[in-house]
Design a protein around this motif. Structure first.
Motif, mmCIF file in Angstrom:
data_model
loop_
_atom_site.group_PDB
_atom_site.id
_atom_site.type_symbol
_atom_site.label_atom_id
_atom_site.label_comp_id
_atom_site.label_asym_id
_atom_site.label_seq_id
_atom_site.Cartn_x
_atom_site.Cartn_y
_atom_site.Cartn_z
ATOM 1 N N THR A 99 0.812 -1.217 0.000
ATOM 2 C CA THR A 99 0.000 0.000 0.000
ATOM 3 C C THR A 99 0.848 1.271 0.000
ATOM 4 O O THR A 99 0.349 2.352 0.309
ATOM 5 C CB THR A 99 -0.929 -0.003 1.224
ATOM 6 O OG1 THR A 99 -0.130 -0.113 2.398
ATOM 7 C CG2 THR A 99 -1.926 -1.136 1.161
ATOM 8 N N ILE A 106 -2.141 -3.820 -3.898
ATOM 9 C CA ILE A 106 -1.995 -5.268 -3.704
ATOM 10 C C ILE A 106 -0.745 -5.755 -4.429
ATOM 11 O O ILE A 106 -0.232 -5.100 -5.332
ATOM 12 C CB ILE A 106 -3.213 -6.055 -4.230
ATOM 13 C CG1 ILE A 106 -3.413 -5.817 -5.724
ATOM 14 C CG2 ILE A 106 -4.467 -5.731 -3.444
ATOM 15 C CD1 ILE A 106 -4.357 -6.775 -6.389
ATOM 16 N N GLN A 141 -2.836 -8.293 0.029
ATOM 17 C CA GLN A 141 -2.524 -6.957 0.529
ATOM 18 C C GLN A 141 -1.555 -7.120 1.692
ATOM 19 O O GLN A 141 -1.748 -7.955 2.566
ATOM 20 C CB GLN A 141 -3.778 -6.227 0.990
ATOM 21 C CG GLN A 141 -3.504 -4.785 1.360
ATOM 22 C CD GLN A 141 -4.761 -4.025 1.700
ATOM 23 O OE1 GLN A 141 -5.561 -4.486 2.499
ATOM 24 N NE2 GLN A 141 -4.934 -2.869 1.083
#
Length: 150
Positions: A99, A106, A141
């Motif tokens: 991020t 992702i 993520q």
């Protein structure tokens, strides 16, 4: 018979679970679900041939520039057991979050499973064929967690 093997794409699993954020600096366990062999047979001219594809390695590309190759499909993490009593040689530690430039960012975690393929025939012949590969990927993520000390 090779065309009839029906070897599916691998199913990637992680711990922490792949549908929840992974964490920078912590081991992420990697494994392939259903690490099994596949067989199929075909007949022609009175001879029956059987082909068997056996998985031998899994190569994970982690999306952050990392790569992990595992002999075998990795070891599933058992949430019912103590972490101290478990280990796996198929792990990756993310060093940066996905991020960084996008809060919803992702990585793509990809795996390629290589299968050894052998054949045998009812007339006593047999041998090795070219290895077979199957690939799949999932989005993951990776977040960063920092403690607050008061």
């Amino acid at each position: 018979a090779v065309a009839q093997l029906g070897v599916p794409a691998p199913v990637v699993r992680t711990s922490p679970r792949e549908w929840s954020p992974l964490v920078v600096g912590l081991e992420t366990w990697l494994w392939v679900e259903s690490w099994v062999s596949y067989s199929a047979s075909a007949s022609l001219g009175g001879v029956r041939a059987t082909v068997t594809a056996t998985p031998v390695s899994a190569r994970f590309v982690t999306g952050d520039g990392g790569e992990v190759t595992c002999v075998g499909g990795g070891v599933p993490y058992d949430r019912s057991r103590s972490p101290e009593g478990q280990s796996s040689g198929c792990v990756h530690v993310y060093e940066r979050r996905s991020t960084v430039s996008d809060p919803a960012g992702i990585y793509t975690l990809a795996v390629t499973v290589t299968y050894e393929v052998v054949w045998s025939a009812s007339n006593g012949q047999g041998g090795h064929l070219e290895p077979l590969t199957r690939s799949a990927s999932i989005p993951v993520q990776v977040v960063e967690s920092q403690p607050v000390i008061r």
